[in-house]
Design an enzyme around this catalytic site. Structure first.
Site, PDB file in Angstrom:
ATOM      1  N   GLY A 182       0.839  -1.184   0.000  1.00 57.37           N
ATOM      2  CA  GLY A 182       0.000   0.000   0.000  1.00 57.37           C
ATOM      3  C   GLY A 182       0.879   1.240   0.000  1.00 57.37           C
ATOM      4  N   HIS A 234      -4.581   1.261   7.192  1.00 60.60           N
ATOM      5  CA  HIS A 234      -3.248   1.880   7.277  1.00 60.60           C
ATOM      6  C   HIS A 234      -3.137   3.042   6.285  1.00 60.60           C
ATOM      7  CE1 HIS A 234       1.289   1.449   7.804  1.00 60.60           C
ATOM      8  NE2 HIS A 234       1.213   2.180   6.712  1.00 60.60           N
ATOM      9  N   GLU A 235      -3.606   2.826   5.047  1.00 58.95           N
ATOM     10  CA  GLU A 235      -3.484   3.877   4.018  1.00 58.95           C
ATOM     11  C   GLU A 235      -4.445   5.029   4.281  1.00 58.95           C
ATOM     12  OE1 GLU A 235      -0.853   3.682   2.408  1.00 58.95           O
ATOM     13  OE2 GLU A 235      -0.525   1.572   2.871  1.00 58.95           O
ATOM     14  N   GLN A 249       3.177   9.956   1.061  1.00 55.67           N
ATOM     15  CA  GLN A 249       4.456   9.234   1.067  1.00 55.67           C
ATOM     16  C   GLN A 249       5.305   9.516  -0.163  1.00 55.67           C
ATOM     17  OE1 GLN A 249       2.419   5.288   2.062  1.00 55.67           O
ATOM     18  NE2 GLN A 249       4.330   5.148   3.214  1.00 55.67           N
ATOM     19  N   CYS A 260       5.621   0.085   7.607  1.00 59.24           N
ATOM     20  CA  CYS A 260       5.278   1.200   6.720  1.00 59.24           C
ATOM     21  C   CYS A 260       6.501   1.542   5.881  1.00 59.24           C
ATOM     22  CB  CYS A 260       4.871   2.395   7.579  1.00 59.24           C
ATOM     23  SG  CYS A 260       4.488   3.862   6.621  1.00 59.24           S
ATOM     24  N   LEU A 261       6.281   1.796   4.589  1.00 54.23           N
ATOM     25  CA  LEU A 261       7.401   2.127   3.701  1.00 54.23           C
ATOM     26  C   LEU A 261       8.121   3.402   4.154  1.00 54.23           C
ATOM     27  CD1 LEU A 261       5.839   1.358   0.193  1.00 54.23           C
ATOM     28  CD2 LEU A 261       7.403  -0.076   1.527  1.00 54.23           C
ATOM     29  N   HIS A 282      -2.951   7.223   6.725  1.00 54.59           N
ATOM     30  CA  HIS A 282      -1.963   8.119   6.087  1.00 54.59           C
ATOM     31  C   HIS A 282      -2.639   9.371   5.533  1.00 54.59           C
ATOM     32  CE1 HIS A 282       2.041   6.396   6.000  1.00 54.59           C
ATOM     33  NE2 HIS A 282       1.602   5.213   5.590  1.00 54.59           N
TER      34      HIS A 282
HETATM   35 NI    NI Z   1       2.538   3.372   5.648  1.00 52.79          NI
END
Ligand code: NI
Length: 186
Positions: free
Chosen positions: A62, A151-152, A67, A109-110, A155
């Site tokens: 995701g 999660h997204e 991000q 998380c990225l 964000h």
């Molecule tokens: Ni994330």
């Protein structure tokens, strides 16, 4: 959201796509709210494809616009990390309209590479969103996909998974990141 180490793969790539660098924790943009997507044109569609390419390059399941440095209310999700083209989901202006059950599972998380933590999420969610063309749809998801959606969407509201951890765990991760920053490794 980062993929689990076991499911990480190279994923689908497309040479014509722009690969955005992923913004890391510490950048204020990750904790800002996002603006509603209003213009569903070719540029927006291109952006969503570039987001998929950037997510696959980073081995994620995701990715949300903040991000890649954009305060825009759009995220992409593919829990197959590019193995199944049918699994690509664009969530423009998403909202959770139903949530059910609870699952405590580890996630990452990225934007916070190398750190994972257990987060309680709903087992099932129904999300209402628009696709890359602006068409409205509803999607019901469970387990990993439900987790990725939550999660997204977090964000897009300026919330990181760290905020769901215990204060002790959160401070531990923050301290380690601070140390990495000092060493020029973040
Ligand atoms: Ni994330």
């Amino acid at each position: 959201m980062a993929s689990t180490p076991a499911s990480a793969s190279i994923g689908a790539t497309n040479a014509a796509r722009k690969i955005y660098p992923i913004v890391k924790y510490g950048d204020a943009i990750l904790e800002k709210p996002t603006a509603t997507v209003k213009k569903f044109d070719a540029d927006f569609e291109q952006l969503t494809e570039d987001m998929f390419a950037s997510m696959y390059a980073a081995q994620g399941v995701g990715l949300a616009a903040p991000q890649i440095g954009l305060t825009l209310r759009v995220a992409v999700v593919d829990v197959t990390t590019g193995k199944n083209p049918e699994a690509k989901i664009v969530l423009a202006n998403p909202e959770i309209i139903h949530a059910e059950g609870e699952v405590r599972e580890e996630e990452g998380c990225l934007s916070i590479p190398g750190f994972r933590g257990y987060v309680m999420r709903p087992q099932f969610v129904t999300v209402r969103a628009q696709n890359a063309k602006g068409e409205s749809f509803e999607i019901r998801a469970e387990n990993l996909m439900a987790r990725a959606f939550c999660h997204e969407i977090d964000h897009l509201n300026g919330i990181l998974f760290l905020q769901h951890l215990s204060m002790l765990k959160r401070d531990l991760i923050r301290r380690r990141i601070k140390k990495l920053k000092k060493q020029g490794e973040w």
